[in-house]
Write a protein that holds these residues in place. Structure first.
Motif, PDB file in Angstrom:
ATOM      1  N   ASN A 147     -30.571  -6.973 -50.621  1.00 24.19           N
ATOM      2  CA  ASN A 147     -31.687  -6.619 -49.745  1.00 24.19           C
ATOM      3  C   ASN A 147     -31.639  -7.381 -48.428  1.00 24.19           C
ATOM      4  OD1 ASN A 147     -33.231  -4.558 -51.019  1.00 24.19           O
ATOM      5  ND2 ASN A 147     -33.976  -6.030 -52.516  1.00 24.19           N
ATOM      6  N   ARG A 148     -31.236  -8.643 -48.469  1.00 27.10           N
ATOM      7  CA  ARG A 148     -31.148  -9.414 -47.232  1.00 27.10           C
ATOM      8  C   ARG A 148     -30.100  -8.825 -46.278  1.00 27.10           C
ATOM      9  NH1 ARG A 148     -31.238 -15.871 -48.788  1.00 27.10           N
ATOM     10  NH2 ARG A 148     -33.508 -16.131 -48.838  1.00 27.10           N
ATOM     11  N   ILE A 149     -28.941  -8.544 -46.810  1.00 28.59           N
ATOM     12  CA  ILE A 149     -27.869  -8.007 -45.975  1.00 28.59           C
ATOM     13  C   ILE A 149     -28.275  -6.662 -45.380  1.00 28.59           C
ATOM     14  CG2 ILE A 149     -25.503  -7.118 -45.952  1.00 28.59           C
ATOM     15  CD1 ILE A 149     -24.851  -9.135 -48.150  1.00 28.59           C
ATOM     16  N   GLY A 150     -28.968  -5.883 -46.191  1.00 30.60           N
ATOM     17  CA  GLY A 150     -29.343  -4.544 -45.760  1.00 30.60           C
ATOM     18  C   GLY A 150     -28.547  -3.465 -46.474  1.00 30.60           C
ATOM     19  N   LEU A 151     -27.891  -3.859 -47.576  1.00 31.98           N
ATOM     20  CA  LEU A 151     -27.176  -2.868 -48.379  1.00 31.98           C
ATOM     21  C   LEU A 151     -28.172  -2.011 -49.142  1.00 31.98           C
ATOM     22  CD1 LEU A 151     -24.323  -5.098 -49.898  1.00 31.98           C
ATOM     23  CD2 LEU A 151     -24.177  -3.558 -47.926  1.00 31.98           C
ATOM     24  N   THR A 152     -29.308  -2.592 -49.473  1.00 34.04           N
ATOM     25  CA  THR A 152     -30.328  -1.880 -50.233  1.00 34.04           C
ATOM     26  C   THR A 152     -31.709  -2.188 -49.677  1.00 34.04           C
ATOM     27  OG1 THR A 152     -30.610  -3.680 -51.831  1.00 34.04           O
ATOM     28  CG2 THR A 152     -28.944  -2.018 -52.343  1.00 34.04           C
ATOM     29  N   THR A 153     -32.661  -1.393 -50.103  1.00 36.64           N
ATOM     30  CA  THR A 153     -34.067  -1.624 -49.753  1.00 36.64           C
ATOM     31  C   THR A 153     -34.937  -1.535 -51.000  1.00 36.64           C
ATOM     32  OG1 THR A 153     -34.355   0.732 -49.260  1.00 36.64           O
ATOM     33  CG2 THR A 153     -33.792  -0.718 -47.410  1.00 36.64           C
ATOM     34  N   GLY A 154     -34.308  -1.566 -52.158  1.00 36.46           N
ATOM     35  CA  GLY A 154     -35.018  -1.375 -53.413  1.00 36.46           C
ATOM     36  C   GLY A 154     -36.027  -2.461 -53.718  1.00 36.46           C
ATOM     37  N   LYS A 155     -37.124  -2.073 -54.349  1.00 37.67           N
ATOM     38  CA  LYS A 155     -38.181  -3.010 -54.709  1.00 37.67           C
ATOM     39  C   LYS A 155     -38.063  -3.475 -56.157  1.00 37.67           C
ATOM     40  CE  LYS A 155     -40.003  -2.459 -50.663  1.00 37.67           C
ATOM     41  NZ  LYS A 155     -39.834  -3.521 -49.629  1.00 37.67           N
ATOM     42  N   THR A 156     -37.170  -2.868 -56.916  1.00 38.15           N
ATOM     43  CA  THR A 156     -36.961  -3.245 -58.313  1.00 38.15           C
ATOM     44  C   THR A 156     -35.461  -3.394 -58.560  1.00 38.15           C
ATOM     45  OG1 THR A 156     -36.730  -0.964 -59.117  1.00 38.15           O
ATOM     46  CG2 THR A 156     -38.972  -1.886 -59.001  1.00 38.15           C
ATOM     47  N   PRO A 157     -35.075  -4.157 -59.591  1.00 40.77           N
ATOM     48  CA  PRO A 157     -33.656  -4.291 -59.917  1.00 40.77           C
ATOM     49  C   PRO A 157     -32.974  -2.950 -60.171  1.00 40.77           C
ATOM     50  CG  PRO A 157     -34.900  -5.992 -61.026  1.00 40.77           C
ATOM     51  CD  PRO A 157     -35.921  -5.065 -60.403  1.00 40.77           C
ATOM     52  N   LEU A 158     -33.663  -2.042 -60.845  1.00 39.72           N
ATOM     53  CA  LEU A 158     -33.076  -0.738 -61.132  1.00 39.72           C
ATOM     54  C   LEU A 158     -32.829   0.053 -59.847  1.00 39.72           C
ATOM     55  CD1 LEU A 158     -32.099   1.331 -63.174  1.00 39.72           C
ATOM     56  CD2 LEU A 158     -34.467   2.150 -63.394  1.00 39.72           C
ATOM     57  N   ALA A 159     -33.772  -0.011 -58.906  1.00 39.05           N
ATOM     58  CA  ALA A 159     -33.604   0.693 -57.635  1.00 39.05           C
ATOM     59  C   ALA A 159     -32.424   0.135 -56.857  1.00 39.05           C
ATOM     60  CB  ALA A 159     -34.885   0.591 -56.809  1.00 39.05           C
ATOM     61  N   VAL A 160     -32.280  -1.196 -56.864  1.00 36.04           N
ATOM     62  CA  VAL A 160     -31.157  -1.838 -56.180  1.00 36.04           C
ATOM     63  C   VAL A 160     -29.843  -1.450 -56.860  1.00 36.04           C
ATOM     64  CG1 VAL A 160     -30.046  -4.067 -55.728  1.00 36.04           C
ATOM     65  CG2 VAL A 160     -32.481  -3.755 -55.246  1.00 36.04           C
ATOM     66  N   GLU A 161     -29.843  -1.457 -58.182  1.00 36.92           N
ATOM     67  CA  GLU A 161     -28.650  -1.064 -58.944  1.00 36.92           C
ATOM     68  C   GLU A 161     -28.188   0.341 -58.567  1.00 36.92           C
ATOM     69  OE1 GLU A 161     -27.660   0.474 -63.424  1.00 36.92           O
ATOM     70  OE2 GLU A 161     -29.109  -1.163 -63.230  1.00 36.92           O
ATOM     71  N   LYS A 162     -29.119   1.280 -58.560  1.00 35.34           N
ATOM     72  CA  LYS A 162     -28.773   2.667 -58.273  1.00 35.34           C
ATOM     73  C   LYS A 162     -28.262   2.835 -56.847  1.00 35.34           C
ATOM     74  CE  LYS A 162     -31.850   4.907 -61.623  1.00 35.34           C
ATOM     75  NZ  LYS A 162     -33.007   5.824 -61.814  1.00 35.34           N
ATOM     76  N   GLU A 163     -28.862   2.104 -55.907  1.00 33.95           N
ATOM     77  CA  GLU A 163     -28.447   2.221 -54.512  1.00 33.95           C
ATOM     78  C   GLU A 163     -27.046   1.645 -54.299  1.00 33.95           C
ATOM     79  OE1 GLU A 163     -30.511   1.674 -50.097  1.00 33.95           O
ATOM     80  OE2 GLU A 163     -31.525   0.939 -51.896  1.00 33.95           O
ATOM     81  N   LEU A 164     -26.760   0.522 -54.947  1.00 27.76           N
ATOM     82  CA  LEU A 164     -25.439  -0.080 -54.830  1.00 27.76           C
ATOM     83  C   LEU A 164     -24.374   0.813 -55.459  1.00 27.76           C
ATOM     84  CD1 LEU A 164     -26.294  -3.816 -55.645  1.00 27.76           C
ATOM     85  CD2 LEU A 164     -25.487  -2.922 -53.445  1.00 27.76           C
ATOM     86  N   VAL A 165     -24.649   1.321 -56.637  1.00 29.75           N
ATOM     87  CA  VAL A 165     -23.697   2.196 -57.323  1.00 29.75           C
ATOM     88  C   VAL A 165     -23.431   3.465 -56.520  1.00 29.75           C
ATOM     89  CG1 VAL A 165     -23.355   3.640 -59.371  1.00 29.75           C
ATOM     90  CG2 VAL A 165     -24.192   1.293 -59.620  1.00 29.75           C
ATOM     91  N   LYS A 166     -24.453   3.958 -55.874  1.00 33.82           N
ATOM     92  CA  LYS A 166     -24.328   5.181 -55.077  1.00 33.82           C
ATOM     93  C   LYS A 166     -23.458   4.973 -53.842  1.00 33.82           C
ATOM     94  CE  LYS A 166     -27.091   8.469 -52.372  1.00 33.82           C
ATOM     95  NZ  LYS A 166     -28.478   8.837 -51.946  1.00 33.82           N
ATOM     96  N   ASN A 167     -23.564   3.802 -53.223  1.00 32.14           N
ATOM     97  CA  ASN A 167     -22.935   3.606 -51.917  1.00 32.14           C
ATOM     98  C   ASN A 167     -21.618   2.832 -51.930  1.00 32.14           C
ATOM     99  OD1 ASN A 167     -24.939   4.688 -49.751  1.00 32.14           O
ATOM    100  ND2 ASN A 167     -26.244   3.543 -51.149  1.00 32.14           N
ATOM    101  N   LEU A 168     -21.378   2.048 -52.970  1.00 37.18           N
ATOM    102  CA  LEU A 168     -20.116   1.313 -53.048  1.00 37.18           C
ATOM    103  C   LEU A 168     -18.997   2.227 -53.534  1.00 37.18           C
ATOM    104  CD1 LEU A 168     -21.366  -1.989 -54.721  1.00 37.18           C
ATOM    105  CD2 LEU A 168     -20.206  -1.863 -52.490  1.00 37.18           C
ATOM    106  N   PRO A 169     -17.767   2.042 -53.037  1.00 36.26           N
ATOM    107  CA  PRO A 169     -16.634   2.776 -53.599  1.00 36.26           C
ATOM    108  C   PRO A 169     -16.550   2.472 -55.097  1.00 36.26           C
ATOM    109  CG  PRO A 169     -16.007   1.680 -51.562  1.00 36.26           C
ATOM    110  CD  PRO A 169     -17.370   1.170 -51.920  1.00 36.26           C
ATOM    111  N   GLU A 170     -16.352   3.481 -55.911  1.00 40.15           N
ATOM    112  CA  GLU A 170     -16.434   3.297 -57.358  1.00 40.15           C
ATOM    113  C   GLU A 170     -15.514   2.199 -57.877  1.00 40.15           C
ATOM    114  OE1 GLU A 170     -15.564   5.927 -61.344  1.00 40.15           O
ATOM    115  OE2 GLU A 170     -16.685   6.871 -59.708  1.00 40.15           O
ATOM    116  N   HIS A 171     -14.318   2.108 -57.331  1.00 40.15           N
ATOM    117  CA  HIS A 171     -13.356   1.130 -57.845  1.00 40.15           C
ATOM    118  C   HIS A 171     -13.734  -0.313 -57.504  1.00 40.15           C
ATOM    119  CE1 HIS A 171     -11.943   1.516 -53.673  1.00 40.15           C
ATOM    120  NE2 HIS A 171     -11.347   0.353 -53.848  1.00 40.15           N
ATOM    121  N   THR A 172     -14.728  -0.510 -56.632  1.00 40.30           N
ATOM    122  CA  THR A 172     -15.141  -1.872 -56.255  1.00 40.30           C
ATOM    123  C   THR A 172     -16.422  -2.317 -56.946  1.00 40.30           C
ATOM    124  OG1 THR A 172     -16.550  -1.226 -54.365  1.00 40.30           O
ATOM    125  CG2 THR A 172     -14.168  -1.462 -53.951  1.00 40.30           C
TER     126      THR A 172
END
Length: 227
Positions: A147-172
């Motif tokens: 959230n600090r970096i700006g990779l996500t804006t999620g208010k819950t761990p699950l929201a952050v998880e989903k946003e990271l999984v959606k936007n990161l290249p799968e192999h990383t």
């Protein structure tokens, strides 16, 4: 900076700087990692690594742990957080591992979460570390740093998880978990982030916002002096 570009810079930087990032928990097999991760909830990896050698020596297999009692396990883990509950969870986990999974740690997130002491975060850790699955365990470090970096804006761990999984290249995804944890543990710490030694301030929303505020106050100060 667009979010897509921020992710690209993030992956590029850490792929070069920490290509082999891994958990700081000590373990020799999937069973040991599962035990260590269950113990690590709301506790430091350093503390867990102090406790597990004797525990693993006494209970080297799921069968040996399943045959003991929480009271005996408690004696080995009394210095960790919530030792009573964790002792019960470890014995219950071992019994289910033996009875339902033939003593093999499953790779499926849903199957893992059936075991005592194994929540979504723990299951994601096991799946990503042992099986390199594209799962993202969100602990306090990951939540804060993303959230600090700006990779996500999620208010819950699950929201952050989903946003990271959606936007990161799968192999990383499985290694990005460690990038975020280690960055949060040693650089982007909770109370006073070490922005002066951070190498990704150019993509960090937190840094850029604070820099802008500092500049404004600096200009105000200069204006007051002139008056």
């Amino acid at each position: 900076m667009l979010k897509k570009e921020r992710y690209r810079h993030f992956v590029s930087h850490f792929s070069a700087k920490q290509p082999n990032a891994e958990t700081e928990l000590n373990y020799n097999n999937p069973f040991q990692l599962l035990v260590a991760v269950i113990l690590s909830a709301q506790c430091t990896d350093k503390r867990i690594n102090q406790v597990t050698p004797a525990l693993f020596q006494r209970f080297p297999t799921p069968e040996s742990l399943a045959e003991t009692t929480p009271d005996i396990v408690f004696d080995y883990i009394r210095s960790v957080s919530y030792p009573n509950n964790k002792a019960k969870h470890l014995v219950g986990m071992a019994k289910m591992l033996v009875d339902d999974f033939s003593s093999e740690v499953p790779s499926d997130i849903d199957q893992l979460q059936k075991m005592p002491g194994v929540g979504r975060k723990t299951a994601n850790v096991i799946a990503s570390v042992i099986y390199s699955a594209p799962t993202m365990a969100v602990d306090t470090h990951v939540f804060r740093v993303a959230n600090r970096i700006g990779l996500t804006t999620g208010k819950t761990p699950l929201a952050v998880e989903k946003e990271l999984v959606k936007n990161l290249p799968e192999h990383t995804i499985h290694i990005a978990h460690h990038w975020l944890i280690l960055h949060g543990r040693y650089v982007c710490v909770a109370r006073s982030p070490k922005c002066s030694i951070c190498e990704i301030t150019h993509i960090c929303k937190y840094f850029q916002k604070n820099e802008k505020i500092t500049k404004i106050f600096s200009e105000i100060g200069l204006g007051l002096k002139k008056n």
